[in-house]
Design a protein around this motif. Structure first.
Motif, short mmCIF file in Angstrom:
data_model
loop_
_atom_site.label_atom_id
_atom_site.label_comp_id
_atom_site.label_asym_id
_atom_site.label_seq_id
_atom_site.Cartn_x
_atom_site.Cartn_y
_atom_site.Cartn_z
N LYS A 50 0.77 -1.29 0.01
CA LYS A 50 0.08 -0.05 -0.03
C LYS A 50 0.84 1.30 0.03
O LYS A 50 1.65 1.45 0.90
CB LYS A 50 -1.02 0.09 1.34
CG LYS A 50 -1.64 -1.15 1.48
CD LYS A 50 -2.57 -0.88 2.60
CE LYS A 50 -3.11 -2.16 3.15
NZ LYS A 50 -2.46 -3.07 4.24
N THR A 51 0.70 2.20 -1.02
CA THR A 51 1.57 3.26 -1.00
C THR A 51 1.66 4.25 0.14
O THR A 51 2.49 5.08 0.32
CB THR A 51 1.48 3.95 -2.23
OG1 THR A 51 0.00 4.56 -2.26
CG2 THR A 51 1.69 3.26 -3.45
N CYS A 52 0.36 4.24 0.94
CA CYS A 52 0.34 5.06 1.90
C CYS A 52 0.92 4.40 3.23
O CYS A 52 0.80 5.00 4.50
CB CYS A 52 -1.17 5.56 2.38
SG CYS A 52 -2.27 4.20 2.73
N ASP A 53 1.37 3.20 3.04
CA ASP A 53 2.12 2.66 4.40
C ASP A 53 3.42 3.19 4.52
O ASP A 53 4.29 2.96 3.62
CB ASP A 53 1.95 1.12 3.93
CG ASP A 53 2.32 0.25 5.17
OD1 ASP A 53 3.08 0.81 6.18
OD2 ASP A 53 1.93 -1.06 5.25
N PRO A 54 3.67 3.72 5.74
CA PRO A 54 5.15 4.11 6.07
C PRO A 54 6.10 3.29 5.63
O PRO A 54 6.97 3.65 5.16
CB PRO A 54 5.04 4.61 7.43
CG PRO A 54 3.52 4.68 8.05
CD PRO A 54 2.85 3.68 6.88
N GLU A 55 6.08 1.90 5.90
CA GLU A 55 7.03 0.86 5.54
C GLU A 55 7.27 0.77 4.13
O GLU A 55 8.17 0.46 3.48
CB GLU A 55 6.54 -0.37 6.02
CG GLU A 55 6.83 -0.78 7.55
CD GLU A 55 8.16 -0.27 7.89
OE1 GLU A 55 9.20 -0.75 7.40
OE2 GLU A 55 8.39 0.80 8.75
N TYR A 56 6.37 1.05 3.28
CA TYR A 56 6.46 1.38 1.89
C TYR A 56 6.87 2.73 1.34
O TYR A 56 7.92 2.99 0.57
CB TYR A 56 4.99 1.17 1.22
CG TYR A 56 5.02 1.29 -0.45
CD1 TYR A 56 5.50 0.10 -1.06
CD2 TYR A 56 4.93 2.52 -1.01
CE1 TYR A 56 5.67 0.28 -2.37
CE2 TYR A 56 5.21 2.70 -2.34
CZ TYR A 56 5.49 1.50 -3.16
OH TYR A 56 5.70 1.63 -4.25
N TYR A 57 6.28 3.77 1.82
CA TYR A 57 6.81 4.97 1.43
C TYR A 57 8.18 5.37 1.69
O TYR A 57 8.80 6.27 1.30
CB TYR A 57 5.63 5.96 1.41
CG TYR A 57 5.28 6.62 2.90
CD1 TYR A 57 6.40 7.35 3.66
CD2 TYR A 57 3.96 6.46 3.29
CE1 TYR A 57 5.70 7.79 4.92
CE2 TYR A 57 3.43 7.07 4.48
CZ TYR A 57 4.68 7.79 5.22
OH TYR A 57 4.23 8.44 6.34
N LYS A 58 8.60 4.68 2.84
CA LYS A 58 10.12 4.87 3.26
C LYS A 58 10.98 4.81 1.86
O LYS A 58 11.79 5.61 1.73
CB LYS A 58 10.53 3.80 4.08
CG LYS A 58 11.94 3.55 4.51
CD LYS A 58 12.03 2.49 5.50
CE LYS A 58 13.57 2.31 5.80
NZ LYS A 58 13.79 1.32 6.86
#
Length: 932
Positions: free
Chosen positions: A125-133
């Motif tokens: 999910k692009t809004c997940d901090p683990e992703y947008y990191k």
RNA sequence: GCUCGGGUGGCGGAAUUGGUAGACGCCCAGGACUUAAAAUCCUGUGAACAGAAAUGUUCGUACGGGUUCGAUUCCCGUCCCGAGCACCA
């Protein structure tokens, strides 16, 4: 036993989830294959029947590749940052994360219902901090890189700093914004601020002041691909041009590579063409014209002469230049406006500024402009020509200034006519009394040393001369602009940047992710700052963070890489995973991303490739664009000023109003009158004028949308017919790439096929009794049906031609039903063949036949040619007593038919008699194949 | 205006890329099974003409030409529909 699809589908969906049937791991013992769908933005409306079209196609391909022995990566996720959730938040105060997560859950339920074989362990999910990191990480890498034109690659900015310290910037060949030239000595003495400003001009992610698309209603800037016809793509609000300081990505540095590398991709020609147009390469020359400002508007006596650079693709027409034009936004306006023209110029500039982008486009054909007062000198003729200012010249392309050749450019021509400027024809025999002669053909006249040459010869000659005289050089120009990368919004990735004494400073990578702060309201502040300005205590050691956020395309630019290694905490993707999965073999999605996501992703990937983080230069090897499924709306016709409705074929006798009616209360265009009365209170007492006792509705193909009451929810189709029927039917409608209206009429035919197929397993075509497969050896006829089908289905799937393979299944099942075949050796291979299309029913039949493992681990059956080839016999054919060639004929064909065939083709035979022909293949009446 | 697609029965669409045009499905009509309906199954279904019939003949892939023994497919021109770009010098 009945085909109870609801029970079967529920059972197998549960089985797949519990057993993680579709989970994949890197496995060097198997060849990899990567099938990717463009991940959806989870909107509040949920999925309609059009959305899964591409997903079904890619799922079929995925399941097929698995059966062929590939280790297939087939992930799914959500492009979860975006405007609608934020707009909703502004209206209701609900946090966008909450709405987004609700929508995601709904999407997930709907997707699961269709039986896709996604590996959900890899969901992003692009809004997940683990992703947008990792989105922020990539941004930092771009911030810390510059583009070296000599090596044609992005390089760390530290190395550039070292070069500055050693030799200044004179020899640096970079893709950069305007910078002054400096020596090593000067560099060392620059202030920190000055150094920061200079480096900013070189960075790949940089902050720069340019003319941007500003949308007042949305309160944010937009990238070029987010604007269409002067309106925002999201919302349709007017957009204006405004000079602002914004974060940008230096996509233009990659223009050449983005264009050239298209050739290596298996994309549709249409899509490649779109990208080519968007990148827009043109070859030409940059040329210097000296200008004279006789009376600078500030009255100064200095700086009256400037070297003005222009770009042209038609250097050959330089002898026909009768005036020059500069863009209203260009810096030249300031320098070239004279005292006496000052008022008029300012008036014009203000008028231009007031126009919105849409107005400018609408008025494309009205010619406007003003004389600057200055002149330029044609370097070839030494002639003085006036310099004009006009909005038909764009500040953002080339140098923002042009040489005007009215005889051979229609825009210059229109301008010259309007303002009575001279027109000098340069091509023999052309008539420029009514319109310009734009074609690049003919013989040059009035052109000094070029006179007598053809245009094609003259262009390179002119450029050569320009270079020889040192007044310019060969030049390639691109239409592609740098991408505006900041948005004045809340629901996006924050920039990992803080401002230390006004200097934008990158956050340390180990501080990532920089999470979105909580804020009380999602609106911009009262003094027009982005919503993040509401955040209290949001800073790095007291230095404030950047307040804007990243645009939608940021999160979607590298998601395909993250799927390879989604839980890695120390890298976007590990080297091991990247080396195994490499790139996307098949990418399925809509054309609407042609000039947005698909350009940015390629850029992003090339950048990471340059720095050595990924091993492939291009992210998406093969791309298939699925078409849209439009809605089929139904109408009822109300007789004016009454509550009476008239059936469609009688409506011409009355004055009526057309009203959209919910397609759920219409079947095969027949209105369910009782349901209609209940639909809306005002229709409770409606009366009807029927034809043949029925109310027939009108219909039209329109976009599928709630307001037209034509949305078909896949959940309903799954409940009524089953997911397998939905999958087959969506494929059966027509080629995946084609747009087509949803029409429920045909769905029964597909459903009937599945039932017929099911029945073959229960009592040998009788369709009654228990599951019953015969272990008898199949006949030649049955084998032929099977192998014809294998051959057809395999080639069809490889060609993404799913509609014709569904037809092939229908033919085979009809043939097998006719001979009441229930042989194990025939039917089980067909179950495997059909399983990519209709996985649930096939799993059920597969397990009923005694198999313990999921059909996903079966092997695609091989095709044997000997069962399908028509046996043929060769006949010698003679002309004039001599054997000329042999006829290869089907065994089934009688001798009289052969003679007839040859007679009927007497013309053909005569022709062939004179040629060295080995054999011809004939069917009754026609020659169908000639072998030379 | 420029660029790229595309025009095939009543409808959605096939046709191994130059070789029996209309696969498959829908619609429609007729029939079987049923007391009846639904469901299911079977048959027919591009057009015109001839024939009691099997069948035969002609015309047919937007329109007009061309290349070819043979064209839905290739070439030239015209018309229409869709998509993309749109003052990019």
């Amino acid at each position: 036993m009945d085909y109870n699809f609801n029970e079967i589908e529920k059972k197998w969906q549960k089985y797949w989830a519990e057993n993680k049937t579709f989970s994949v791991k890197t496995d060097p013992s198997k060849p990899k294959y990567y099938v990717l769908d463009m991940f959806p933005y989870p909107s509040g409306a949920g999925l309609h029947v059009g959305h899964p079209l591409g997903y079904i196609a890619s799922d079929i391909y995925t399941r097929y590749k698995r059966l062929m022995g590939y280790n297939v990566l087939h992930p799914m996720g959500y492009d979860a940052f975006g405007l609608p959730a934020e707009q909703y938040a502004i209206q209701t105060g609900q946090h966008p994360r909450v709405t987004t997560m609700e929508n995601i859950n709904r999407y997930r339920q709907q997707l699961d219902r269709i039986g896709f074989s996604f590996d959900w362990d890899r969901e992003v999910k692009t809004c997940d901090p683990e992703y947008y990191k990792w989105t922020q990480w990539a941004f930092l890498k771009m911030f810390k890189s510059w583009y070296n034109n000599d090596t044609n690659s992005a390089e760390p900015i530290n190395e550039l700093v070292t070069r500055f310290e050693e030799e200044g910037n004179a020899k640096v060949n970079a893709a950069c914004s305007d910078v002054e030239t400096f020596t090593a000595e000067q560099w060392k003495n620059f202030s920190e601020k000055k150094k920061s400003d200079i480096l900013m001009a070189y960075r790949i992610a940089y902050q720069g002041e340019t003319s941007v698309n500003w949308c007042p209603q949305l309160g944010t800037v937009l990238a070029n691909d987010e604007v269409k016809e002067g309106l925002s793509v999201r919302g349709g609000f007017p957009v204006e041009q405004k000079k602002m300081k914004q974060w940008q990505l230096r996509v233009s540095a990659y223009a050449g590579r983005l264009l050239d590398d298209l050739d290596s991709l298996q994309w549709s020609d249409a899509l490649k063409e779109m990208q080519r147009n968007w990148i827009g390469r043109s070859y030409g020359a940059q040329m210097v014209f000296k200008t004279i400002n006789p009376e600078p508007k500030d009255g100064s006596k200095f700086d009256r002469n400037y070297d003005m650079e222009i770009f042209t693709t038609r250097a050959d027409t330089v002898f026909g230049v009768t005036f020059m034009v500069i863009a209203p936004e260009s810096d030249w306006v300031e320098k070239l406006t004279t005292l006496s023209q000052k008022d008029e110029v300012e008036k014009y500039i203000n008028e231009v500024k007031k126009k919105t982008e849409r107005e400018r486009i609408a008025e494309t054909h009205t010619v406007t402009g003003v004389f600057s007062g200055s002149y330029a000198i044609n370097p070839f003729t030494e002639e003085r020509v006036p310099v004009w200012i006009s909005e038909y010249v764009l500040a953002g392309y080339g140098t923002g200034a042009i040489m005007a050749v009215p005889a051979h450019d229609s825009r210059d021509y229109a301008f010259a006519k309007k303002f009575n400027l001279r027109i000098i024809p340069l091509i023999e025999g052309c008539d420029v009394s009514k319109e310009s002669f734009d074609a690049k053909e003919g013989k040059m006249i009035n052109s000094g040393f070029l006179t007598g040459y053809s245009v094609k010869e003259a262009i390179p000659m002119a450029i050569e001369e320009v270079e020889k005289r040192g007044i310019g050089h060969r030049m390639v120009n691109y239409r592609l602009r740098d991408a505006i990368f900041s948005r004045q919004r809340y629901w996006g990735e924050p920039f990992p940047i803080y401002y230390k004494d006004g200097i934008p400073t990158p956050l340390d990578e180990d501080k990532l992710p920089l999470e979105l702060p909580q804020i009380a309201t999602f609106k911009p502040t009262q003094d027009g700052e982005p919503p993040l300005a509401h955040a209290t205590d949001w800073n790095y050691e007291g230095y404030p963070y950047e307040k804007s956020t990243m645009p939608g395309f940021a999160g979607s630019s590298a998601y395909y890489l993250r799927y390879m290694d989604p839980h890695n905490n120390s890298a976007l993707v590990s080297r091991e995973a990247d080396n195994y999965w490499k790139d996307v073999d098949l990418y399925v999605g809509g054309t609407e991303h042609a000039t947005g996501h698909l350009i940015y992703s390629r850029f992003w990937n090339k950048f990471l490739y340059d720095l050595g983080y990924v091993c492939e230069n291009e992210p998406f090897k093969k791309l298939v664009n699925q078409g849209m499924i439009q809605g089929r709306s139904n109408f009822v016709y109300r007789v004016k000023n009454t509550n009476t409705f008239v059936s469609v074929n009688l409506k011409d006798k009355y004055e009526t109003t057309e009203i959209h009616v919910d397609i759920n209360i219409v079947r095969n265009d027949r209105l369910d009158i009782e349901a209609f009365k209940k639909w809306r209170p005002e229709y409770e007492n409606a009366e009807f004028i029927l034809e043949n006792g029925e109310y027939i509705c009108g219909w039209a193909v329109e976009k599928m949308s709630k307001s037209m009451f034509n949305v078909v929810n896949p959940d309903n189709i799954c409940n009524d017919y089953g997911a397998d029927t939905l999958r087959l039917y969506e494929m059966f409608l027509g080629p995946v790439e084609m747009s087509k209206p949803w029409d429920t009429k045909g769905i029964d035919g597909v459903h009937r096929f599945l039932r017929k197929f099911w029945r073959l397993f229960f009592g040998g075509g009788e369709g009654t009794g228990e599951f019953n497969l015969s272990d008898d050896e199949p006949t030649a006829e049955e084998l032929k049906i099977l192998h014809k089908l294998i051959n057809k289905v395999e080639t069809d799937i490889e060609n993404f031609s799913f509609n014709t393979s569904v037809s092939a299944f229908m033919v085979a099942v009809n043939e097998l039903s006719a001979i009441k075949s229930n042989k194990r050796k025939i039917l089980l291979p067909i179950v495997i063949l059909l399983s990519p299309f209709a996985p649930h029913i096939c799993e059920e039949l597969w397990s009923l036949a005694g198999n313990k493992e999921s059909i996903s681990f079966a092997t695609f059956p091989m095709y044997h040619e000997e069962y399908t080839r028509e046996d043929s016999v060769e006949y010698p054919v003679s002309f004039n007593g001599k054997t000329r060639f042999k006829l290869s004929l089907p065994k089934s064909m009688g001798k009289s038919d052969i003679e007839k065939a040859v007679l009927q083709e007497e013309q053909t035979a005569k022709y062939l008699a004179g040629n060295p022909v080995k054999k011809i293949i004939v069917v009754p009446g026609r020659i169908i194949n000639i072998v030379f």
